[in-house]
Design an enzyme around this catalytic site. Structure first.
Site, PDB file in Angstrom:
ATOM      1  N   ASP A 226       0.858  -1.188   0.000  1.00 48.73           N
ATOM      2  CA  ASP A 226       0.000   0.000   0.000  1.00 48.73           C
ATOM      3  C   ASP A 226       0.890   1.233   0.000  1.00 48.73           C
ATOM      4  O   ASP A 226       1.874   1.293   0.751  1.00 48.73           O
ATOM      5  CB  ASP A 226      -0.879  -0.051   1.268  1.00 48.73           C
ATOM      6  CG  ASP A 226      -1.785   1.158   1.395  1.00 48.73           C
ATOM      7  OD1 ASP A 226      -2.018   1.831   0.379  1.00 48.73           O
ATOM      8  OD2 ASP A 226      -2.261   1.410   2.528  1.00 48.73           O
TER       9      ASP A 226
ATOM     10  N   ASN B  71      -0.647   4.551   0.003  1.00 46.34           N
ATOM     11  CA  ASN B  71      -1.345   5.760   0.465  1.00 46.34           C
ATOM     12  C   ASN B  71      -2.087   5.586   1.784  1.00 46.34           C
ATOM     13  O   ASN B  71      -2.930   6.408   2.138  1.00 46.34           O
ATOM     14  CB  ASN B  71      -2.303   6.265  -0.624  1.00 46.34           C
ATOM     15  CG  ASN B  71      -3.375   5.231  -0.940  1.00 46.34           C
ATOM     16  OD1 ASN B  71      -3.372   4.140  -0.359  1.00 46.34           O
ATOM     17  ND2 ASN B  71      -4.280   5.565  -1.836  1.00 46.34           N
TER      18      ASN B  71
ATOM     19  N   ASP C  36      -4.422   3.559   2.790  1.00 50.78           N
ATOM     20  CA  ASP C  36      -5.836   3.177   2.894  1.00 50.78           C
ATOM     21  C   ASP C  36      -6.015   1.692   3.220  1.00 50.78           C
ATOM     22  O   ASP C  36      -7.138   1.187   3.245  1.00 50.78           O
ATOM     23  CB  ASP C  36      -6.615   3.546   1.625  1.00 50.78           C
ATOM     24  CG  ASP C  36      -6.144   2.760   0.403  1.00 50.78           C
ATOM     25  OD1 ASP C  36      -5.201   1.947   0.530  1.00 50.78           O
ATOM     26  OD2 ASP C  36      -6.720   2.958  -0.691  1.00 50.78           O
TER      27      ASP C  36
ATOM     28  N   ASP D  66      -1.583  -1.075  -3.911  1.00 54.76           N
ATOM     29  CA  ASP D  66      -1.889  -0.295  -5.113  1.00 54.76           C
ATOM     30  C   ASP D  66      -0.712  -0.301  -6.084  1.00 54.76           C
ATOM     31  O   ASP D  66       0.352  -0.851  -5.793  1.00 54.76           O
ATOM     32  CB  ASP D  66      -2.306   1.137  -4.719  1.00 54.76           C
ATOM     33  CG  ASP D  66      -1.353   1.745  -3.701  1.00 54.76           C
ATOM     34  OD1 ASP D  66      -0.123   1.562  -3.880  1.00 54.76           O
ATOM     35  OD2 ASP D  66      -1.813   2.369  -2.725  1.00 54.76           O
TER      36      ASP D  66
ATOM     37  N   ASP E  70      -3.894  -9.983 -16.146  1.00 56.73           N
ATOM     38  CA  ASP E  70      -4.941 -10.976 -15.978  1.00 56.73           C
ATOM     39  C   ASP E  70      -6.071 -10.615 -16.938  1.00 56.73           C
ATOM     40  O   ASP E  70      -6.478  -9.455 -17.005  1.00 56.73           O
ATOM     41  CB  ASP E  70      -5.459 -10.934 -14.524  1.00 56.73           C
ATOM     42  CG  ASP E  70      -5.725 -12.313 -13.978  1.00 56.73           C
ATOM     43  OD1 ASP E  70      -6.458 -13.056 -14.646  1.00 56.73           O
ATOM     44  OD2 ASP E  70      -5.220 -12.627 -12.885  1.00 56.73           O
TER      45      ASP E  70
ATOM     46  N   ASP F 154      -8.116 -15.977 -17.191  1.00 55.26           N
ATOM     47  CA  ASP F 154      -8.937 -16.505 -16.117  1.00 55.26           C
ATOM     48  C   ASP F 154      -9.969 -17.511 -16.651  1.00 55.26           C
ATOM     49  O   ASP F 154     -10.684 -17.213 -17.624  1.00 55.26           O
ATOM     50  CB  ASP F 154      -9.675 -15.319 -15.474  1.00 55.26           C
ATOM     51  CG  ASP F 154     -10.336 -15.673 -14.166  1.00 55.26           C
ATOM     52  OD1 ASP F 154      -9.621 -15.930 -13.196  1.00 55.26           O
ATOM     53  OD2 ASP F 154     -11.588 -15.677 -14.117  1.00 55.26           O
TER      54      ASP F 154
ATOM     55  N   GLU G  30      -5.750 -20.279 -17.571  1.00 57.00           N
ATOM     56  CA  GLU G  30      -6.185 -20.973 -16.366  1.00 57.00           C
ATOM     57  C   GLU G  30      -7.286 -21.926 -16.821  1.00 57.00           C
ATOM     58  O   GLU G  30      -8.368 -21.497 -17.211  1.00 57.00           O
ATOM     59  CB  GLU G  30      -6.724 -19.994 -15.328  1.00 57.00           C
ATOM     60  CG  GLU G  30      -6.950 -20.679 -13.995  1.00 57.00           C
ATOM     61  CD  GLU G  30      -8.046 -20.052 -13.147  1.00 57.00           C
ATOM     62  OE1 GLU G  30      -8.048 -20.279 -11.932  1.00 57.00           O
ATOM     63  OE2 GLU G  30      -8.919 -19.361 -13.693  1.00 57.00           O
TER      64      GLU G  30
ATOM     65  N   HIS H 214      -3.132 -16.993  -5.876  1.00 57.15           N
ATOM     66  CA  HIS H 214      -4.069 -16.313  -4.976  1.00 57.15           C
ATOM     67  C   HIS H 214      -5.286 -17.175  -4.631  1.00 57.15           C
ATOM     68  O   HIS H 214      -6.125 -16.741  -3.851  1.00 57.15           O
ATOM     69  CB  HIS H 214      -4.515 -15.010  -5.633  1.00 57.15           C
ATOM     70  CG  HIS H 214      -5.265 -15.263  -6.905  1.00 57.15           C
ATOM     71  ND1 HIS H 214      -4.661 -15.829  -8.017  1.00 57.15           N
ATOM     72  CD2 HIS H 214      -6.557 -15.084  -7.238  1.00 57.15           C
ATOM     73  CE1 HIS H 214      -5.564 -15.973  -8.973  1.00 57.15           C
ATOM     74  NE2 HIS H 214      -6.722 -15.526  -8.527  1.00 57.15           N
ATOM     75  N   ASP H 215      -5.399 -18.352  -5.240  1.00 61.60           N
ATOM     76  CA  ASP H 215      -6.527 -19.247  -4.942  1.00 61.60           C
ATOM     77  C   ASP H 215      -6.106 -20.454  -4.115  1.00 61.60           C
ATOM     78  O   ASP H 215      -6.951 -21.306  -3.804  1.00 61.60           O
ATOM     79  CB  ASP H 215      -7.143 -19.786  -6.253  1.00 61.60           C
ATOM     80  CG  ASP H 215      -7.777 -18.703  -7.099  1.00 61.60           C
ATOM     81  OD1 ASP H 215      -8.254 -17.704  -6.529  1.00 61.60           O
ATOM     82  OD2 ASP H 215      -7.788 -18.864  -8.335  1.00 61.60           O
TER      83      ASP H 215
END
Ligand code: NOJ
Length: 560
Positions: A24, A26, A28, A32, A101, A203, A258, A331-332
């Site tokens: 990150d 900024n 939040d 990013d 992606d 994907d 994928e 990420h899965d």
């Protein structure tokens, strides 16, 4: 127009970034693009060639960006198109390519195409998606289940029809049989290629061609019909060949599909060496080996014998006719060091050795190079993933599973294990954000973090650096990339051993996949007069036919 199409992707190492959790900039609490820019030096130091960027497009984030409402704009949380352009040129300046992606099996329900499509039956975009009437008894058109629980059909009152969504109801499936959909997708892809991106990870691309006949599918004892009937549909290869002709062939790209539900024979078509479709695919057989009666939500230990047999089938089956992607993490998937290993750095190195010495293009998922582990989330409230939360709700409410037992499987398998903040240093929130992270930070960041590893020659990070360098600049490079693979000792439950051979030169890879010492006899058919150590995770430099392997020892030798 295209430079000559080269096969640079065969010699590359890919690093996957899940932007939401990487860095990150900024405060939040959400990673990013500028955060990624600030970490390019780290990636250059690791030595990777390509970044695969999980989706950064405009999205209402029902599925963390895999639900796209504008393919040609950047998600507000991640920054602006100027930030993206800066990231692309800064990465290129460091010789790092960027693969995007491509999520085109479905869009978000907030995409203007869908907003138009659902507005009336006569709208010109109606046929961009898949609409059907209810069955005569008023139930959904088929019994198909969504991959994220519940029916794959959502009723829309406005027009009195159902639309198909194989993922969340905010991810309606596009109708690829409509040539206008293909035109729109191909135009969008060309727009990104003209910007200078280096490829696409596609994907669930194996799901774009729906079955010819819409009818109920087997439920396997669950509430809904099997959604895998949509994998490898009747026109998927035709559509990919069209995509190749109209877009991909014009650029010098890397493409990886994928392909849920793919088997060896299908993979040979998708990733065929003639290059008419994609460069390679992600297959999932090896990461499904620990599924059980509860499907994904099971805790069956992964049998090494089954794993060896499966990976060897792919190594041998695609050799010379297609190309493998080498991965355990993304990420899965839960963290591999918690799944196959015992969370120890030495086990992380052993797993990496086994994977990176195979034929194919290796993929490293952010934090894997640090040995990041599964996260002790505890209560269901700490999870953020739609797949996890929906499954928990559906399976407990329908009393198919006991909450506590299911939670223990979720702890082992949830995708959120991969999505905790990248562990940069031992400052609060692991240096990921100065704000409150969108998902909890793994409490082990104080010991497992990049700052503690980059200058330590014995760290997991340094080991990954070495593995990558071996593929890039060593005397063994070609054997590692292109060599023929042969499994040894298929029935040994603890040892993963194999050889790689090219032009009369041979590497021997031996990994002890247990936390105990093991005696191992190298099979008689393997001969050598001399040897050289290529890499070892315990700095062993003596080879003998009878080996006393340390816990998780992994060694690679050239046999001379
Ligand atoms: C596969 C992606 O990897 C996963 O994260 C996503 O939820 C589904 N496809 C739907 O896009």
């Amino acid at each position: 127009m295209a430079e000559k199409q080269s096969q640079w992707w065969k010699e590359s190492v890919v690093y996957q970034i899940y932007p939401r959790s990487f860095q990150d900039s900024n405060g939040d609490g959400i990673g990013d693009l500028n955060g990624i820019r600030s970490r390019l030096d780290y990636l250059a130091r690791l030595g990777i060639d390509v970044i695969w960027l999980s989706p950064v497009y405009k999205s209402p984030n029902d599925d963390n960006g895999y639900d796209i409402s504008d393919y040609q704009a950047i998600m507000d949380d991640f920054g602006t198109m100027d930030d993206f352009d800066a990231l692309l040129s800064e990465a290129h300046a460091k010789n790092i390519k960027i693969v995007m992606d491509l999520v085109v099996n479905h869009t978000s329900d907030e995409h203007p195409w869908f907003i138009e499509s659902r507005s009336s039956k006569n709208n010109p975009k109606r046929d961009f998606y898949i609409w059907r009437d209810a069955k005569p008894d008023g139930t959904p058109p088929t019994n198909w289940g969504s991959c994220f629980s519940g029916s794959a059909w959502e009723f829309d009152e406005k027009t009195n029809q159902y639309y198909l969504h194989f993922f969340s109801k905010k991810q309606p499936d596009l109708n690829w049989d409509n040539p206008k959909v293909r035109d729109a997708v191909f135009d969008m892809m060309s727009w990104w290629c003209d910007k200078g991106i280096d490829g696409f990870r596609m994907d669930v691309i194996s799901m774009i061609s729906k079955p010819d006949i819409y009818q109920d599918s087997p439920t396997h004892g669950g509430l809904y019909g099997d959604s895998s009937i949509t994998c490898n549909g009747p026109r998927v290869h035709e559509y990919l060949r069209e995509m190749r002709q109209r877009v991909l062939s014009k650029y010098n790209l890397m493409t990886v599909g994928e392909t849920a539900g793919v088997n060896l024979e299908e993979a040979k078509k998708y990733a065929n060496a003639n290059g008419t479709e994609l460069n390679m695919v992600f297959q999932f057989e090896h990461v499904d080996l620990d599924s059980g009666a509860g499907g994904k939500w099971s805790k069956n230990p992964m049998s090494l014998i089954a794993l060896k047999s499966n990976l060897s089938k792919w190594q041998n089956g695609l050799d010379g006719v297609a190309w493998n992607s080498l991965f355990f993490c993304n990420h899965d998937q839960p963290r591999v060091v918690s799944r196959l290993g015992d969370n120890s750095p030495v086990s992380a190195k052993a797993i990496a050795t086994m994977l990176h010495m195979m034929q194919g293009t290796p993929y490293i998922y952010q934090g894997e190079e640090l040995g990041m582990t599964n996260c002790p989330f505890g209560a269901i409230e700490n999870y953020r993933d739609i797949e996890t939360l929906n499954a928990y709700r559906e399976l407990t409410e329908s009393k198919q599973r006991e909450p506590e037992e299911l939670l223990s499987c979720i702890a082992y398998k949830s995708r959120d294990n991969a999505r905790t903040p990248m562990q940069w240093d031992n400052s609060p929130n692991a240096g990921f954000t100065s704000g409150t992270p969108w998902i909890m930070t793994n409490p082990n960041y104080k010991t497992i973090n990049a700052a503690a590893q980059i200058n330590n020659p014995d760290s997991v990070f340094s080991y990954y650096q070495k593995l990558i360098a071996l593929r890039h600049e060593s005397d063994w490079k070609n054997i590692i990339i292109y060599g023929h693979y042969d499994l040894l000792s298929p029935d040994d439950p603890d040892i993963f051993a194999y050889t790689r051979e090219l032009d009369g030169r041979k590497l021997l890879i031996i990994c002890n996949f247990t936390a105990k010492s093991r005696r191992y006899t190298i099979p008689e058919e393997i001969k050598w007069q001399n040897y050289k150590s290529v890499i070892s995770n315990i700095n062993n430099n003596t080879l003998a036919r009878e080996l006393n392997l340390n816990p998780w020892e992994a060694d690679v030798w050239e046999l001379i």
